[in-house]
Design a protein around this motif. Structure first.
Motif, mmCIF file in Angstrom:
data_model
loop_
_atom_site.group_PDB
_atom_site.id
_atom_site.type_symbol
_atom_site.label_atom_id
_atom_site.label_comp_id
_atom_site.label_asym_id
_atom_site.label_seq_id
_atom_site.Cartn_x
_atom_site.Cartn_y
_atom_site.Cartn_z
ATOM 1 N N UNK A 121 -6.299 -3.247 -0.794
ATOM 2 C CA UNK A 121 -7.377 -4.297 -1.838
ATOM 3 C C UNK A 121 -8.263 -5.261 -0.944
ATOM 4 N N UNK A 122 -7.154 -6.360 -0.435
ATOM 5 C CA UNK A 122 -7.646 -7.615 0.031
ATOM 6 C C UNK A 122 -8.840 -7.393 1.065
ATOM 7 N N UNK A 161 7.749 -5.474 -0.708
ATOM 8 C CA UNK A 161 7.520 -4.034 0.535
ATOM 9 C C UNK A 161 6.823 -3.182 -0.748
ATOM 10 N N UNK A 162 6.827 -3.310 -1.996
ATOM 11 C CA UNK A 162 6.272 -1.628 -2.675
ATOM 12 C C UNK A 162 4.881 -1.973 -2.332
ATOM 13 N N UNK A 163 4.659 -3.245 -2.872
ATOM 14 C CA UNK A 163 3.179 -3.405 -3.343
ATOM 15 C C UNK A 163 2.329 -4.046 -2.008
ATOM 16 N N UNK A 164 2.989 -4.879 -1.187
ATOM 17 C CA UNK A 164 1.866 -5.215 0.404
ATOM 18 C C UNK A 164 1.032 -3.631 0.657
ATOM 19 N N UNK A 165 1.376 -3.056 1.016
ATOM 20 C CA UNK A 165 0.665 -2.122 0.922
ATOM 21 C C UNK A 165 -1.129 -1.746 -0.033
ATOM 22 N N UNK A 166 -1.097 -2.018 -0.625
ATOM 23 C CA UNK A 166 -1.744 -2.002 -2.140
ATOM 24 C C UNK A 166 -2.426 -3.486 -2.372
ATOM 25 N N UNK A 214 3.487 3.728 -14.229
ATOM 26 C CA UNK A 214 1.738 4.771 -14.683
ATOM 27 C C UNK A 214 1.019 4.821 -14.362
ATOM 28 N N UNK A 215 0.336 3.233 -15.549
ATOM 29 C CA UNK A 215 -1.188 2.554 -14.861
ATOM 30 C C UNK A 215 -1.557 2.539 -14.328
ATOM 31 N N UNK A 216 -1.011 1.384 -13.953
ATOM 32 C CA UNK A 216 -1.145 0.824 -12.916
ATOM 33 C C UNK A 216 -0.709 0.798 -11.352
ATOM 34 N N UNK A 217 0.371 1.322 -10.861
ATOM 35 C CA UNK A 217 0.940 1.802 -9.801
ATOM 36 C C UNK A 217 1.777 0.227 -9.395
ATOM 37 N N UNK A 218 2.404 -0.447 -10.499
ATOM 38 C CA UNK A 218 2.705 -1.520 -9.971
ATOM 39 C C UNK A 218 4.558 -1.270 -11.360
ATOM 40 N N UNK A 219 5.612 -1.957 -10.117
ATOM 41 C CA UNK A 219 6.984 -1.324 -10.857
ATOM 42 C C UNK A 219 7.472 -2.078 -12.239
#
Lengths: 498, 169
Positions: free
Chosen positions: A451-452, A442-447, A321-326
């Motif tokens: 961002x980079x 796979x989940x955090x890849x787009x983030x 919820x807070x960071x979009x990191x599971x």
């Protein structure tokens, strides 16, 4: 304001249709959690596709309920069959099965389900209090920090979930990141690794990857299984004795819940670790005489594991919820589901949809109570499902995997993706590479990528801001120390000094 | 095959994948350096992260490879021995019925996912798949397998098509 959100959440959940969906999802979760091979991750991944047409709140209720139900359900097969239904309940079998062998299986199930309820309920309090604090902190994050956070999340997940070499966990994370590179890039819309295939240009969908990764290996495993496991019939619950034991062990429940939440907050580290750590804490803090009874039917073992692994649910949802990191693999699927239903978890959540946090908390709390009630009332009937031959059940589950993958986009390409990643998941499992960091990649890849790219565009391609921003330096130091520590550099240095 | 040997073989495959990713990432950079994008810096191109990931994968694959050779006194002999073990494993696997059985099940799942669902409606494809795989796995007597398959398909179609109003493949 918070009270208004909470009352609205209560009103939503008590609508007859939502209540019915909650009961059915909880029951489905209990059954799926109970069946060895069907994990909570797979349960949520399957339901995500199926809830595509549901009204948003009903879908969120269904997904959270199946999550809570699946984590709780794993204890029944661990106790009666000595095979944990989900990895989360692996430690429950240590003391739960000996209790069942002593003819106290009913008491063990009562203690496990009650602790599960209390663990989840306590974790909700943490979610309500910690999420807004973390969200405020995350507002200070810029693209650089989000990039490093995603790298840190994948690395720590790889470190903790690897049973052998940490390098394998990191490699799995990198492979996941590579999969997320497929498709058009978010800044210049340049096609990467799509080989002219229109379907691949839109990227690899998360849900088919998850269904394949977690479901397929379990389905294949079942084809080889000899179904000669002995199910011990459940005895009476001994509710009076159960409540007395629960009352006496409240401190252990609270401690295990705190451990569960703490473990849950760490990206990618799941309920199984929480269960083991809680068990270890209770055992090591017990008197010497009592320590010997662990592993041979000590009720405190069952209580602490179940409180810990269920509290991890709340813990894992906090960073979602807070960071979009599971925080765990099931939470990763949940994050994808939240996106699919139009929510954008992350630092802006409390600004964009402040009611969502309270909705999630209330839904989880009520789902945990619903799980407790259903698990106790229906356990005599549900444990009979453990007797269904896997060679009948698993092919049927595969057809559900096909539907779950297809319903995301109504595209047969996703079914094929599910199959390919199923084979890949089987390969990873057989080579002892953890699947969780791959999924997190796979989940955090787009983030990570967007961002980079954004950060580099702002700094005209310079990496200097990485060592100029305090939060970045903090993350960089953590990452470098973690890698060097795992590679044994510090040990070697200490050895040389000595 | 023991874990060490598995890692030994897989480290080569991973290094090759890493090298491919790095090269492809670099060629993306070369592609976007020209019009219409004209992105001249590697760090600004969409190929930058794939390039870095490829290099990282090669690096960690080398570390994995080194870890599998730890403790070996004669590197060259150990290297050759490993490949011999792999060869022997393949020879043994080719005689192992369990492998063929599992591969057979995967082939049935492949036919269902890639072929049957493309040419038949969901209910027909699933029915053929379920009956076929139940019989292949020897899940039970043939009539029981057919009853379970029909019941499962009917239940799935009713729940998803009529209760959830979802369009099935």
């Amino acid at each position: 304001m918070a009270l208004q959100y909470i009352s609205t959440a209560f009103a939503t959940v008590f609508q007859p249709m939502n209540l019915l969906v909650m009961c059915l999802s909880t029951l489905a979760g209990l059954v799926m959690g109970m069946l060895p091979g069907l994990s909570a991750t797979m349960a949520i991944a399957l339901l995500t596709g199926l809830t595509y047409n549901f009204p948003t709140q009903t879908a969120i209720i269904a997904l959270l309920s199946i999550y809570v139900g699946a984590i709780s359900g794993g204890c029944q097969s661990a106790i009666l069959l000595n095979i944990p239904g989900t990895p989360a309940s692996a430690a429950t079998a240590l003391d739960g099965h000996p209790l069942a062998k002593q003819g106290r299986g009913g008491l063990a199930i009562f203690l496990a389900t009650t602790s599960s309820f209390l663990g989840t309920f306590l974790s909700v309090i943490f979610v309500m209090t910690l999420t807004p604090v973390l969200t405020k902190l995350a507002l200070k994050f810029t693209s650089w920090e989000f990039f490093l956070l995603s790298i840190f999340g994948i690395l720590i997940c790889g470190t903790i979930t690897s049973t052998e070499s940490q390098i394998k966990g990191w490699i799995a994370g990198i492979l996941g990141l590579m999969v997320s590179m497929i498709g058009l890039d978010s800044v210049n819309t340049v096609a990467r690794f799509s080989y002219g295939n229109v379907n691949m240009m839109s990227g690899i969908q998360l849900i088919p990857v998850m269904i394949g990764l977690f479901g397929f290996p379990e389905i294949l495993k079942a084809f080889k299984l000899n179904n000669d496991e002995q199910v011990i019939p459940s005895s009476k619950f001994e509710a009076k004795e159960g409540f007395r034991l629960m009352g006496r062990n409240m401190v252990k429940v609270i401690r295990s819940a705190a451990i569960g939440v703490g473990v849950g907050i760490i990206p990618g580290v799941g309920e199984d670790t929480a269960g083991w750590l809680s068990y270890w804490a209770t055992k090591s803090l017990s008197p010497e005489e009592e320590k010997k009874t662990f592993g041979s039917g000590n009720p405190r073992g069952v209580i602490s594991v179940e409180a810990g692994n269920n509290a991890c649910i709340g813990g894992a949802i906090i960073p979602v919820l807070s960071l979009a990191v599971p925080g765990s693999a099931p939470a990763a699927v949940l994050l994808a589901a939240f996106y699919m239903h139009g929510y954008r978890p992350g630092p802006l959540l409390m600004t964009e949809s402040p009611s969502f946090l309270y909705n999630v908390c209330i839904y989880i709390a009520i789902a945990s109570f619903c799980t407790w009630l259903l698990a106790l009332v229906l356990s005599k009937g549900t444990v009979k499902i453990l007797g269904i031959p896997k060679k009948y059940l698993m092919p049927i589950i595969y057809t559900l995997c096909v539907i779950g993958s297809y319903l995301i986009n109504y595209n047969m390409f996703d079914v094929k993706v599910m199959f390919v990643f199923g084979i890949f998941g089987t390969l990873l499992t057989s080579l002892h590479f953890p699947a969780a960091p791959f999924l997190l990649g796979v989940i955090l890849g787009p983030m990570c990528d967007s961002n980079l790219r954004r950060a580099l565009n702002l700094s005209d391609g310079s990496l200097a801001p990485l060592v100029q921003r305090p939060i970045c330096i903090f993350f960089l130091v953590l990452i470098v120390v973690m890698i060097l520590a795992q590679l044994g550099v510090f040990k070697k240095l200490m050895g040389k000094k000595a | 095959m023991d874990r060490n040997t598995k890692d030994f073989v897989f480290s080569f495959a991973l290094a090759a994948l890493g090298a491919y990713f790095a090269i492809e990432g670099f060629s993306i950079y070369k592609r976007v350096a020209g019009p219409p994008f004209k992105i001249e810096k590697l760090s600004l191109s969409p190929g930058f992260l794939p390039f870095v990931l490829g290099i990282l994968l090669v690096f960690f694959s080398v570390l994995l490879f080194i870890s599998t050779m730890k403790g070996e006194k004669d590197f060259g002999t150990a290297f050759v021995e490993r490949w011999k073990v792999v060869g022997k494993w393949f020879a043994d696997a080719s005689r192992n019925k369990e492998y063929y059985f599992t591969i057979g099940a995967v082939v049935i799942m492949f036919i269902y996912s890639y072929l049957l669902l493309s040419v038949l409606p969901f209910w027909a494809a699933s029915l053929v798949f379920l009956v076929g795989i139940f019989l292949y796995l020897k899940a039970g007597v043939w009539w029981k397998s057919i009853i379970v398959a029909v019941a499962a398909v009917v239940l799935t179609v009713v729940i998803f098509k009529y209760c959830f109003n979802a369009a099935l493949p």
